[in-house]
Design a protein around this motif. Sequence first.
Motif, PDB file in Angstrom:
ATOM      1  N   HIS A 164      43.293  46.253  31.835  1.00 25.26           N
ATOM      2  CA  HIS A 164      43.884  44.935  31.593  1.00 25.26           C
ATOM      3  C   HIS A 164      44.147  44.764  30.105  1.00 25.26           C
ATOM      4  O   HIS A 164      43.331  45.163  29.258  1.00 25.26           O
ATOM      5  CB  HIS A 164      42.946  43.809  32.043  1.00 25.26           C
ATOM      6  N   LEU A 213      37.332  46.892  32.625  1.00 21.71           N
ATOM      7  CA  LEU A 213      37.985  47.911  33.436  1.00 21.71           C
ATOM      8  C   LEU A 213      38.495  49.068  32.569  1.00 21.71           C
ATOM      9  O   LEU A 213      39.211  48.861  31.594  1.00 21.71           O
ATOM     10  CB  LEU A 213      39.159  47.295  34.195  1.00 21.71           C
ATOM     11  N   ASP A 256      35.693  44.282  36.195  1.00 20.26           N
ATOM     12  CA  ASP A 256      37.035  43.756  35.942  1.00 20.26           C
ATOM     13  C   ASP A 256      37.276  43.481  34.463  1.00 20.26           C
ATOM     14  O   ASP A 256      38.326  43.841  33.925  1.00 20.26           O
ATOM     15  CB  ASP A 256      37.265  42.486  36.763  1.00 20.26           C
TER      16      ASP A 256
END
Length: 519
Positions: free
Chosen positions: A499, A370, A367
């Motif tokens: 992100h 990413l 995450d």
Amino acid sequence: MNYRKQVITLIIVSSLVRMIVAAATELSNDEVYYWTYAQYLQWNYFDHPPMIGLLIRLFTGNLLFEQEFFIRLGSIACAAINTWQMYRLVRQLKDAYTGWIAACLFTASVYAGILAGVMILPDAPQMVFWLWSLILLVQIFKSTGSERNRNRRLLLLGAAAGLCIMSKVHGVFIWGGAMLYILLFARTLLRNPFLYLALLITGIMIAPIIWWNLNNEFITLNYHGDRVGFFGKIQWDTFFRQIIGEILYNNPVNMVFIVAGLIAIRSTKLLNEYGWQRILLMVSLPLMVVVWLMSLFKDTLPHWTGPAYTTLIPLAAAYITRRLPAGSTAGYIPRAIKAALALPALLLVLLIAGIHWLPVSMGSKDDQHLGAGDLLLDMSGWKQFGQDFNRLYQQDIAAGTMKRDAFMMADYWFPAAHLDYYVARPAGINFIAAGSFSSIHHYAWLNIYRPAPEPGQDAYYVAVSNYFDPLPSSIIASFRQAEGPVVINQRRQGKVVRHFFIYRLKHYQGGIPRNGVLE
């Protein structure tokens, strides 16, 4: 068959394809960074000589039109010129049909046709002057011709080689190859004063690079000196990455015929004069060998040898036409040429399709990181993020969360240039990069022309997941308060692929090294 018209048609069609790609994709890391060169022209830059900045200035109408299409238009124009020059070169070396085949092979090269043909890189203007230099060398060392014409072309070679070096330092291999040929096969030319006048012309033309480095502690030479080397522990993995990259960048089909041509000239005269074959080898092989040696010790980039392989395309074209059945040349396009041309066309289709429609990330699924390793993200998502950020910025101003004179900052040259072009510029926000010379590169000079942060100002710091680094403690210490991050997601076909982390920094207290510091 009028091969001149065939080549012109090839140039028109390939230029139209390049224009579509230029308009349909966002700028890559390197391209958007070279856009910063054009903002304030210099005699040299941290990474490269000045020609790429001038090229962008020219084709954007002195920065009147700063859309991706116009920023890349100079590269497209260079590719058109280079295709014609390749045809003209090989027409002299062999004949018009072989020149047509060479123009096709040139267009099929991923390096020549895309990297230096669509993307706005220093290689684009470099190849214009590299090929012009090759044409002049062929004419200079022609077995027939007047002394007056030879002397005139020597002077032109001095200018062409100088402009080539002013585009990219690889241009020194033009003179390296020429002098190697003269020492081995044409020593009588050493008595010609025009040879030394030509060298003087080149020296005068590249003097601004030397002058700039003298005034900047030879920072360009030191930077590139750290990137390359010929000593240390041998690393075979970097060597084989370089070789595989060269095969892919120059088109595997082209490479087969380049190697076949190199083997053939050991026993066959592929071109009209043996001397011309030697010239091509003298110019190309030293560059290849030097890069291969460097790759044994440090990471190198496959496109560094692009000019060398482009120099060998005439041998590949001559090998192909020599093996064709008699009488089959009129308008005939060998299947191998069609296959070579299909490869970059397929690559461009996949690139555009992947950028717009690939529903998954090709990089890291972690995450925080990413998208790391997904090269498609370098050319997509930035324009949308710029719009998303501007909405957040306007909301912050309206709510009093941030001051209206807030600036934006980053601490590395990428994604700094993307944030500068796609985010700060449209929003009308001042942008600076802070850090060491090796981190912010040209921004150490560009920052000088931009308003310096004033005590009390707020700032936005943006990090991206595919190149994630946490907010540096040195930057946090320069502000009274740090908030965030606010996360904005980039989606592709509804799937989150990256992100953007936005930190709000409150009340600047001083201490940001915006003009570069030595590590």
